[in-house]
Design a protein around this motif. Structure first.
Motif, PDB file in Angstrom:
ATOM      1  N   GLY A 282      -4.785 -10.249   0.026  1.00 18.48           N
ATOM      2  CA  GLY A 282      -4.903  -9.774   1.408  1.00 18.48           C
ATOM      3  C   GLY A 282      -4.399  -8.348   1.586  1.00 18.48           C
ATOM      4  O   GLY A 282      -4.506  -7.771   2.669  1.00 18.48           O
ATOM      5  N   ALA A 283      -3.867  -7.752   0.489  1.00 10.00           N
ATOM      6  CA  ALA A 283      -3.265  -6.421   0.616  1.00 10.00           C
ATOM      7  C   ALA A 283      -4.298  -5.338   0.932  1.00 10.00           C
ATOM      8  O   ALA A 283      -3.989  -4.375   1.634  1.00 10.00           O
ATOM      9  CB  ALA A 283      -2.491  -6.066  -0.651  1.00 10.00           C
ATOM     10  N   ASN A 284      -5.537  -5.485   0.429  1.00 11.14           N
ATOM     11  CA  ASN A 284      -6.525  -4.417   0.682  1.00 11.14           C
ATOM     12  C   ASN A 284      -6.831  -4.306   2.185  1.00 11.14           C
ATOM     13  O   ASN A 284      -7.006  -3.216   2.720  1.00 11.14           O
ATOM     14  CB  ASN A 284      -7.799  -4.597  -0.158  1.00 11.14           C
ATOM     15  N   GLU A 285      -6.835  -5.467   2.841  1.00 13.09           N
ATOM     16  CA  GLU A 285      -7.034  -5.479   4.301  1.00 13.09           C
ATOM     17  C   GLU A 285      -5.815  -4.826   4.971  1.00 13.09           C
ATOM     18  O   GLU A 285      -5.943  -4.011   5.890  1.00 13.09           O
ATOM     19  CB  GLU A 285      -7.185  -6.944   4.745  1.00 13.09           C
ATOM     20  N   ALA A 286      -4.631  -5.170   4.456  1.00 12.98           N
ATOM     21  CA  ALA A 286      -3.390  -4.649   5.049  1.00 12.98           C
ATOM     22  C   ALA A 286      -3.264  -3.138   4.849  1.00 12.98           C
ATOM     23  O   ALA A 286      -2.718  -2.438   5.716  1.00 12.98           O
ATOM     24  CB  ALA A 286      -2.193  -5.368   4.429  1.00 12.98           C
ATOM     25  N   VAL A 287      -3.796  -2.614   3.722  1.00 17.23           N
ATOM     26  CA  VAL A 287      -3.712  -1.166   3.465  1.00 17.23           C
ATOM     27  C   VAL A 287      -4.475  -0.413   4.555  1.00 17.23           C
ATOM     28  O   VAL A 287      -3.972   0.553   5.138  1.00 17.23           O
ATOM     29  CB  VAL A 287      -4.313  -0.804   2.076  1.00 17.23           C
ATOM     30  N   LEU A 288      -5.670  -0.891   4.841  1.00 19.02           N
ATOM     31  CA  LEU A 288      -6.486  -0.184   5.818  1.00 19.02           C
ATOM     32  C   LEU A 288      -5.858  -0.244   7.219  1.00 19.02           C
ATOM     33  O   LEU A 288      -5.844   0.752   7.945  1.00 19.02           O
ATOM     34  CB  LEU A 288      -7.910  -0.748   5.829  1.00 19.02           C
ATOM     35  N   LYS A 289      -5.315  -1.419   7.533  1.00 27.34           N
ATOM     36  CA  LYS A 289      -4.636  -1.543   8.832  1.00 27.34           C
ATOM     37  C   LYS A 289      -3.472  -0.550   8.891  1.00 27.34           C
ATOM     38  O   LYS A 289      -3.250   0.104   9.903  1.00 27.34           O
ATOM     39  CB  LYS A 289      -4.102  -2.970   9.014  1.00 27.34           C
ATOM     40  N   MET A 290      -2.725  -0.469   7.791  1.00 26.13           N
ATOM     41  CA  MET A 290      -1.574   0.441   7.748  1.00 26.13           C
ATOM     42  C   MET A 290      -2.026   1.898   7.904  1.00 26.13           C
ATOM     43  O   MET A 290      -1.426   2.658   8.677  1.00 26.13           O
ATOM     44  CB  MET A 290      -0.843   0.259   6.409  1.00 26.13           C
ATOM     45  N   LEU A 291      -3.099   2.285   7.198  1.00 22.97           N
ATOM     46  CA  LEU A 291      -3.555   3.675   7.276  1.00 22.97           C
ATOM     47  C   LEU A 291      -3.990   4.021   8.697  1.00 22.97           C
ATOM     48  O   LEU A 291      -3.711   5.106   9.206  1.00 22.97           O
ATOM     49  CB  LEU A 291      -4.703   3.918   6.280  1.00 22.97           C
ATOM     50  N   HIS A 292      -4.629   3.054   9.360  1.00 23.70           N
ATOM     51  CA  HIS A 292      -5.036   3.299  10.751  1.00 23.70           C
ATOM     52  C   HIS A 292      -3.815   3.398  11.660  1.00 23.70           C
ATOM     53  O   HIS A 292      -3.791   4.196  12.596  1.00 23.70           O
ATOM     54  CB  HIS A 292      -5.997   2.214  11.227  1.00 23.70           C
ATOM     55  N   GLU A 293      -2.805   2.578  11.353  1.00 26.11           N
ATOM     56  CA  GLU A 293      -1.587   2.610  12.171  1.00 26.11           C
ATOM     57  C   GLU A 293      -0.889   3.961  11.993  1.00 26.11           C
ATOM     58  O   GLU A 293      -0.407   4.554  12.961  1.00 26.11           O
ATOM     59  CB  GLU A 293      -0.663   1.475  11.728  1.00 26.11           C
ATOM     60  N   ILE A 294      -0.852   4.461  10.759  1.00 27.65           N
ATOM     61  CA  ILE A 294      -0.221   5.775  10.520  1.00 27.65           C
ATOM     62  C   ILE A 294      -1.028   6.844  11.261  1.00 27.65           C
ATOM     63  O   ILE A 294      -0.477   7.681  11.984  1.00 27.65           O
ATOM     64  CB  ILE A 294      -0.138   6.096   9.001  1.00 27.65           C
ATOM     65  N   GLY A 295      -2.342   6.797  11.056  1.00 25.93           N
ATOM     66  CA  GLY A 295      -3.248   7.597  11.892  1.00 25.93           C
ATOM     67  C   GLY A 295      -3.300   9.079  11.596  1.00 25.93           C
ATOM     68  O   GLY A 295      -4.362   9.675  11.639  1.00 25.93           O
ATOM     69  N   ASP A 296      -2.170   9.698  11.282  1.00 26.03           N
ATOM     70  CA  ASP A 296      -2.115  11.147  11.110  1.00 26.03           C
ATOM     71  C   ASP A 296      -1.133  11.493  10.001  1.00 26.03           C
ATOM     72  O   ASP A 296      -0.087  10.855   9.888  1.00 26.03           O
ATOM     73  CB  ASP A 296      -1.638  11.788  12.426  1.00 26.03           C
ATOM     74  N   LYS A 297      -1.499  12.516   9.199  1.00 26.92           N
ATOM     75  CA  LYS A 297      -0.620  12.918   8.081  1.00 26.92           C
ATOM     76  C   LYS A 297       0.796  13.215   8.556  1.00 26.92           C
ATOM     77  O   LYS A 297       1.762  12.974   7.838  1.00 26.92           O
ATOM     78  CB  LYS A 297      -1.192  14.159   7.396  1.00 26.92           C
TER      79      LYS A 297
END
Ligand code: CMC
Length: 445
Positions: A282-297
């Motif tokens: 399930g980590a690949n799904e969680a990675v994308l959610k995390m990247l969207h949550e971070i949102g900006d460099k």
């Protein structure tokens, strides 16, 4: 698996070396044999520990425990090496394809030209599912997580294919194995189509495994579907990279479930359930959610800080691995594939890929991650590729399950054919109440 090719492998040898265990409390001592693998660390054979000293071992999470002998996959976590039947994953990803890799994992050798044609033909003939299985899908809510659907329908296969559930019959085991590998893409695509409210697309046996899956996932009856060779190649490579990974949580689950003699469909459903967790597939799904949550460099340092904070449950998803203490070799191939896919799709400045690469750069130069040897794992880039291909995040782990079915099936067969195979039954360190007498309710305080 029996038939076709005989694996040319060396059995684990019981060397004359041993380790001696001294029990300070009783003065007893016990010699435990050291087993020598073809590659990797020596293994202390503790099978006589209980009868010799009357002790059990304690190893939660099995961080130092080998649960079985296997000839399928080898990982050197310190060097970042992954071998399927001795072949480096990078070479297979570059030169092989998923069907050939599946044959290799199942039979121990790369197929000859004829074996390859026969194998692909045999798998292809099993791609359709029993028509009545489609009614199972209709019982689910449209917004059900596709992994929930997969747990259900894969387990239900044992209710449809009674002629391949006798695990003592090698021919039935073979057919069950082929059925599982062949039907997984069909069932996964059906789960996707059901969530979209679109009609199921039947498999087309002239297509390759990856092409067929992409078509079943994305084609609609109203239009012709053109398969991109670049995307099909990327899909095939993703399947190769995920095909097996030694005794991970889901594979161990399949082996444990199978050790009781359960039928293969039920065992693979158990593997799917284990794979679903965010610490595993399930980590690949969680990675994308995390990247969207971070949102900006600009927000990366804030999330790095959180990942290092022991009072914060947040972890950098797609980073770290129980076995790899180096760059996951699959992540390197995945990063390259990611670029190829984005180029093919004309996405030249994907902000999420840019964010991921910057996050990787910052984390890899941070002492916390360096000291703990936390590197990107296979899931770090796979989500970006799958999203670009058009899969929603909920489907990511399903794609992992399609590929890993080959590994599960190979490991399950190896277990069944192992003459030393026993039901898996770990013991425990009991720290509950000592024996006590029952207290009637009117006497309880
Ligand atoms: N972010 C921040 N800290 C981490 C991370 C992370 N992703 N992973 C491990 N650590 C720290 C952990 O807090 C511990 O620190 P300390 O020694 O100070 O207590 C240290 O690193 C060792 O970690 P661990 O939890 O003891 O290691 P583990 O082998 O039990 O866990 C893992 C391995 C993969 C579950 C873990 O690294 C993790 O949760 N990673 C994020 C989830 C993820 O990406 N999973 C996919 C794994 S690869 C695909 C697959 O196999 O399915």
């Amino acid at each position: 698996m029996a038939a076709q090719a005989e694996p040319k492998t060396v059995p684990a040898a019981a060397s004359r070396e041993s380790v001696t265990l001294h029990d300070n409390s009783t003065g007893k001592q016990l010699d435990l044999p050291l087993l020598s693998p073809t590659l990797g660390n020596k293994v202390v054979d503790i099978r006589k520990l209980h009868s010799g000293l009357d002790y059990f071992t304690f190893d939660p999470g099995y961080t130092a425990t080998g649960s079985c002998e296997s000839k399928i996959t080898f990982i050197d976590g310190d060097k970042g090496v992954l071998l399927y039947r001795g072949y480096p994953i990078e070479e297979l990803a570059e030169h092989s394809d998923f069907m050939e890799t599946a044959y290799l994992l199942l039979y121990g050798e790369l197929p000859t030209a004829k074996q390859r044609v026969d194998f692909v033909g045999a798998i292809t003939r099993h791609t359709m599912v029993h028509e009545q299985l489609t009614t199972f899908y209709r019982g689910f809510r449209r917004d059900a997580h596709p992994m929930a659907v997969m747990c259900g329908v894969v387990g239900a296969l044992s209710a449809f294919y009674h002629d391949s559930t006798d695990i003592s019959d090698p021919q039935q085991r073979l057919i069950a194995s082929y059925r599982l590998i062949a039907k997984m893409p069909t069932m996964a695509a059906m789960a996707f189509k059901y969530s979209l409210g679109q009609p199921f697309v039947f498999p087309q046996n002239r297509l390759s495994y990856a092409e067929n899956f992409l078509r079943m996932a994305f084609a609609v009856p109203a239009e012709e579907y053109k398969i991109s060779p670049v995307l099909a190649k990327a899909m095939d490579r993703i399947f190769i990279l995920h095909a097996d990974h030694e005794q991970n949580a889901s594979t161990s689950t399949v082996r444990l479930a199978g050790s009781s003699g359960a039928n293969p469909f039920a065992c693979i459903a158990a593997g799917i359930a284990s794979l679903w967790g965010p610490a595993h597939g399930g980590a690949n799904e969680a990675v994308l959610k995390m990247l969207h949550e971070i949102g900006d460099k600009k927000r990366i340092p804030e999330f790095i800080k959180r990942a290092k904070d022991k009072d914060d449950p947040f972890r950098l998803m797609g980073f770290g691995h129980r076995v790899y203490k180096n760059y996951d070799p699959r992540a390197k191939v995945m990063q390259r594939t990611c670029r190829e896919v984005l180029d093919e799709l004309g996405v030249h400045d994907d902000p999420i890929l840019a964010l991921a690469m910057e996050l990787e750069r910052i984390a890899l130069s941070d002492d916390y991650f360096i000291e703990r040897k936390l590197y990107p794992n296979v899931d770090f880039y796979s989500g970006i590729i799958l999203k670009a291909m058009g899969f929603p995040t909920a489907m990511f782990t399903v794609l992992f399950a399609i590929a890993r079915t080959v590994g599960w099936v190979a490991q399950w067969n190896e277990m069944i054919e192992d003459p030393d195979q026993k039901i898996g039954r770990p013991r425990q360190l009991y720290t509950g109440a000592p024996q006590r007498a029952y207290v009637p309710v009117d006497k309880r305080k």
